[in-house]
Design a protein around this motif. Structure first.
Motif, short mmCIF file in Angstrom:
data_model
loop_
_atom_site.label_atom_id
_atom_site.label_comp_id
_atom_site.label_asym_id
_atom_site.label_seq_id
_atom_site.Cartn_x
_atom_site.Cartn_y
_atom_site.Cartn_z
N ARG A 213 0.84 -1.20 0.00
CA ARG A 213 0.00 0.00 0.00
C ARG A 213 0.88 1.25 0.00
N PRO A 214 0.41 2.36 -0.56
CA PRO A 214 1.23 3.58 -0.60
C PRO A 214 1.62 4.10 0.78
N ASP A 215 0.78 3.83 1.79
CA ASP A 215 1.07 4.36 3.12
C ASP A 215 1.98 3.45 3.94
N GLU A 216 2.44 2.36 3.37
CA GLU A 216 3.34 1.44 4.08
C GLU A 216 4.78 1.66 3.65
N THR A 217 5.71 1.54 4.57
CA THR A 217 7.12 1.40 4.21
C THR A 217 7.35 -0.05 3.80
N LEU A 218 8.50 -0.31 3.18
CA LEU A 218 8.82 -1.69 2.82
C LEU A 218 8.89 -2.58 4.06
N ALA A 219 9.52 -2.07 5.11
CA ALA A 219 9.64 -2.87 6.34
C ALA A 219 8.27 -3.16 6.94
N GLN A 220 7.39 -2.15 6.95
CA GLN A 220 6.04 -2.36 7.48
C GLN A 220 5.26 -3.37 6.63
N ALA A 221 5.38 -3.24 5.32
CA ALA A 221 4.67 -4.17 4.43
C ALA A 221 5.16 -5.59 4.62
N TRP A 222 6.48 -5.74 4.80
CA TRP A 222 7.04 -7.08 5.00
C TRP A 222 6.55 -7.69 6.29
#
Length: 271
Positions: A213-222
């Protein structure tokens, strides 16, 4: 020029019961005209000698075992099995996600071919130690995580950014240990695999950036995509090597997360 459909390659690698055929690279150009209907088996085909087992019989010696010829063979055998499972699961992804972006599917296929080559290298090195692939029981550790791979995003988070991420450390640590006992050939294979893992992890990061999602960082998305028992601690080795993460394109927040995973684990074990 001969062509092989990605779905045909995937079926051959995933369901084949002849090891040489499972590990054979494509013989011509790859095509994706017939990606299939999204149906994929939930277990691989295997030669009888490589049937998946559970329990302590599949336990692998620790890294110090490289000092001993027999234990080194057992370790090489486990490496070959890891690469075979990886090739099978990238094949599974090609069959499971027929409507994923064409470029993503091409990347899955390229990684699958790398995993085949890695397996062949370890099988050949094992033979040089006087053993055959199948001489020891093999686990299905990666296959046991199939329920964590429901979507293309899940797949890159689990396979590329957890298992292959950890191998950025393991390959360097085992290469150094092999060199320390004079096994330069095994060390060279591990370093070749390591170089490919950087590309595989970079592929995972690139596509997580597309899928998140656009509001996620890569670390958060992972982390939000990981399902227990997968967790940040499993995406690194005992020593976190920073240079391959930089080469793969990790943002600093992601590296910090991997560092904290080990720190948090050590604190949880402290009485």
């Amino acid at each position: 020029v001969a062509t092989e459909e990605l779905s045909a390659l995937a079926t051959r690698v995933l369901l084949g019961t002849d090891l040489a055929d499972k590990l054979a690279p494509p013989t011509g150009r790859l095509s994706d005209r017939n990606p299939g209907d999204g149906t994929a088996p939930t277990a691989p085909g295997r030669p009888p000698r490589l049937a998946i087992h559970a329990g302590p019989r599949t336990k692998v010696p620790p890294i110090d075992g490289l000092k001993d010829h027999g234990q080194r063979a057992r370790i090489l055998h486990s490496f070959a099995n890891h690469e075979l499972q990886a090739a099978e699961l990238f094949a599974w992804a090609l069959l499971s996600f027929p409507r994923a972006p064409t470029e993503f599917r091409s990347g899955l296929a390229a990684t699958l071919v790398d995993e085949q080559r890695h397996a062949r290298l370890y099988v050949e090195r094992l033979a040089e130690h006087g053993f055959a692939f199948g001489d020891f029981p093999v686990s299905g550790y990666f296959w046991g995580k199939l329920d964590t791979l429901s979507t293309p995003r899940d797949f890159v988070c689990s396979m590329c950014l957890t298992f292959e991420n950890a191998n950025l450390d393991h390959t360097l640590d085992y290469a150094a240990a092999a060199e320390a006992v004079g096994d330069e050939r095994t060390a060279a294979i591990l370093r070749e695999v390591h170089a490919d893992e950087i590309r595989h992890v970079r592929f995972g990061l690139r596509w997580l950036a597309e899928f998140k999602r656009p509001d996620e960082t890569l670390a958060q998305a992972w982390t939000s995509s990981l399902r227990w028992p997968l967790r940040p601690l499993l995406a690194r080795g005992p020593q976190l090597h920073l240079e391959p993460r930089r080469a793969a394109g990790f943002e600093q927040a992601f590296v910090d997360l991997l560092q904290r995973a080990a720190d948090d684990s050590r604190r949880s074990r402290t009485p």
